[in-house]
Scaffold this motif. Structure first.
Motif: not given
Length: 256
Positions: A76-80, A110-112, A211-212, A219-230
């Motif tokens: 559970c990553w919500i509680c870590e 957000p929106d995990y 490994d998004p 711990i992070e989505p597959v793209a940053n908030p602007n939709g760009e790869s990171t």
């Protein structure tokens, strides 16, 4: 005392194996609820024990997981939290503790997702790997990796691989994987198990990295908030240990 339970296998995401190994999807086990936040636990992997790579050969014990047909790896990553659960059977688990964490708003982001996208995985023992992969993970620490080998390694691992020390990492089931915080001695948390008090510690079972792009946006989505790869922090792991007596699993996140 041997630290690991079975020989190690590198796990390649997205490849059919002929066995029922699965990453993500809906957890099927009764009791797979986080006691801290009351959400369904995230199924990271479910490993099919009919694969001979999960068995021990050359001894009297060929099936170290006893009566089980699969090994489910939950967190559970919500509680870590540091999570411990006993695999009761192939349909149910008993969560024993969720220690040291608490649900936080918008954590890890957000929106995990309620579940990771379901896809197959394949286990490779090191001698089964393509030669160009085996060469770099076992023998050759060239840094940077020669350009004519970067593409082949990238195709195998599913991400750019330019540097041995920055890009050449992997998920592993069994064996003694590279651990970002090193080996640990963990006592079985099941108070009814003989291993709880006999001094034998749990066995290392798996290490799974953030490994998004591989379907594990831990711990992070597959793209940053602007939709760009990171770039992504793959130095974050979930490390799983198992009790070889009662099949209790301890799952904890570790990072550099």
């Amino acid at each position: 005392m041997t630290y690991h339970l079975i020989r190690g296998a590198i796990v390649r995401i997205g490849e059919e194996s002929g066995f029922g190994h699965v990453q993500g999807g809906v957890g099927i086990h009764d009791g797979a609820i986080c006691p801290t936040c009351d959400r369904n636990l995230l199924l990271v992997w479910r490993i099919d024990l009919s694969d001979p790579r999960t068995q021990v050969t050359g001894t009297n014990v060929t099936q170290p997981f006893g009566h089980l047909a699969t090994v489910p790896l939950y967190y559970c990553w919500i509680c870590e939290s540091e999570l411990a659960y006993r695999i009761v059977d192939d349909n149910s688990i008993d969560v024993l503790r969720s220690h040291g964490g608490a649900p936080r708003e918008d954590f890890p982001y957000p929106d995990y997702p309620d579940q990771y996208v379901e896809q197959p995985v394949r286990l490779y023992r090191k001698e089964e790997l393509p030669e160009f992969v085996r060469k770099h993970i076992l023998e050759d620490l060239d840094d940077p990796i020669p350009e004519n080998e970067q593409q082949a390694l990238g195709d195998f691992f599913g991400r750019p691989v330019r540097s041995t020390f920055g890009d050449l990492w992997w998920h592993q089931f069994g064996g003694e994987p590279w651990l970002v915080q090193g080996d640990e001695e963990i006592t079985c948390p099941n108070s009814t198990c003989k291993r709880h008090t006999d001094g034998n510690t749990m066995k290392i079972l798996a290490a799974i990295c953030n490994d998004p792009t591989g379907g594990l946006p831990m711990i992070e989505p597959v793209a940053n908030p602007n939709g760009e790869s990171t770039s992504y922090n793959h130095w974050v792991q979930i490390v799983f240990h198992i009790c070889d007596s009662c099949f209790t699993i301890n799952a904890a996140n570790r990072c550099d």
